[in-house]
Design a protein around this motif. Sequence first.
Motif, short mmCIF file in Angstrom:
data_model
loop_
_atom_site.label_atom_id
_atom_site.label_comp_id
_atom_site.label_asym_id
_atom_site.label_seq_id
_atom_site.Cartn_x
_atom_site.Cartn_y
_atom_site.Cartn_z
N ARG A 77 -12.20 -5.02 0.64
CA ARG A 77 -11.47 -3.97 0.35
C ARG A 77 -10.16 -3.68 1.13
NH1 ARG A 77 -14.96 -1.61 -4.11
NH2 ARG A 77 -12.86 -0.06 -4.29
N LEU A 78 -10.20 -3.42 2.20
CA LEU A 78 -9.24 -3.76 3.70
C LEU A 78 -7.66 -4.01 2.88
CD1 LEU A 78 -9.40 -1.96 6.22
CD2 LEU A 78 -8.67 -4.16 6.92
N ASP A 79 -6.27 -3.02 2.54
CA ASP A 79 -5.15 -2.67 2.57
C ASP A 79 -4.58 -3.20 4.29
OD1 ASP A 79 -2.61 -2.97 2.84
OD2 ASP A 79 -2.44 -1.41 1.37
N TRP A 80 -4.34 -5.12 4.21
CA TRP A 80 -3.60 -4.82 5.15
C TRP A 80 -2.88 -4.60 6.51
CZ3 TRP A 80 1.22 -5.93 6.94
CH2 TRP A 80 1.72 -6.23 6.03
N ARG A 81 -2.33 -3.54 5.90
CA ARG A 81 -1.60 -2.59 6.06
C ARG A 81 -2.10 -1.08 6.36
NH1 ARG A 81 1.58 -1.78 0.22
NH2 ARG A 81 -0.15 -1.26 0.07
N THR A 82 -3.14 -0.83 5.65
CA THR A 82 -3.80 0.20 6.80
C THR A 82 -4.42 0.38 8.40
OG1 THR A 82 -5.68 0.25 5.01
CG2 THR A 82 -6.40 1.54 6.73
#
Length: 185
Positions: A77-82
């Motif tokens: 679920r991780l957005d790489w921009r996080t």
Amino acid sequence: DFISGHVGWIEVVCGPMFSGKSEELIRRLRRALIARKRVQVFKPVIDIRYSADEIVSHADVRMRSEVVQGPAEILTRLDWRTQVVGIDEANFMGQDLVGVAQQLADSGKQVIIAGLDTDYMGRPFPPVPDLLCVAESITKTLAICLRCGNPAKHTQRLVDSSDLIVVGATGMYEARCRHCFDPGA
Ligand code: ADP
Ligand code: ZN
């Protein structure tokens, strides 16, 4: 606090129930938002008693979060921009959280994790002890002992069960100091 660069790290906030772990996690995440960082917050599915899409403190401080089945789902679920990853109730996440937290930190994320360090018997509560070993920063929060008013590091279970996990809050558990804690009660 750390000076932010491209390097990641792990912060752990641990202590008994009612000690303000969730509030401290939310405080740090709000500061990250003020700093215009991209934030994602996760909690395990076992803890949807108050809200399915928020982490909620015992004093009703709230913040939006995503529910996951386990640590692997944090990665999917991780957005790489996080830039900043918050995780509440680490003690319900399972041992794989140790590797996942390190993977996130290694890839440059600031990882802030809150969870119980001990269970209702006063024993180390996996995987939090191992998270302390891999963390850059550790904060131990204390509650107030409901018996005597002293600083409390224990979670006293008030209901009769030998299950490790009995999800509940007020009425089922209370904070107790070293002196007043009675794991056999
Ligand atoms: P945790 O995540 O550690 O369980 P929370 O952040 O959810 O703790 O809740 C902390 C809040 O709970 C405190 O700010 C206070 O308002 C309330 N509270 C209730 N009982 C206690 C207690 N025995 N000691 C300290 N705070 C308590
Ligand atoms: Zn006490």
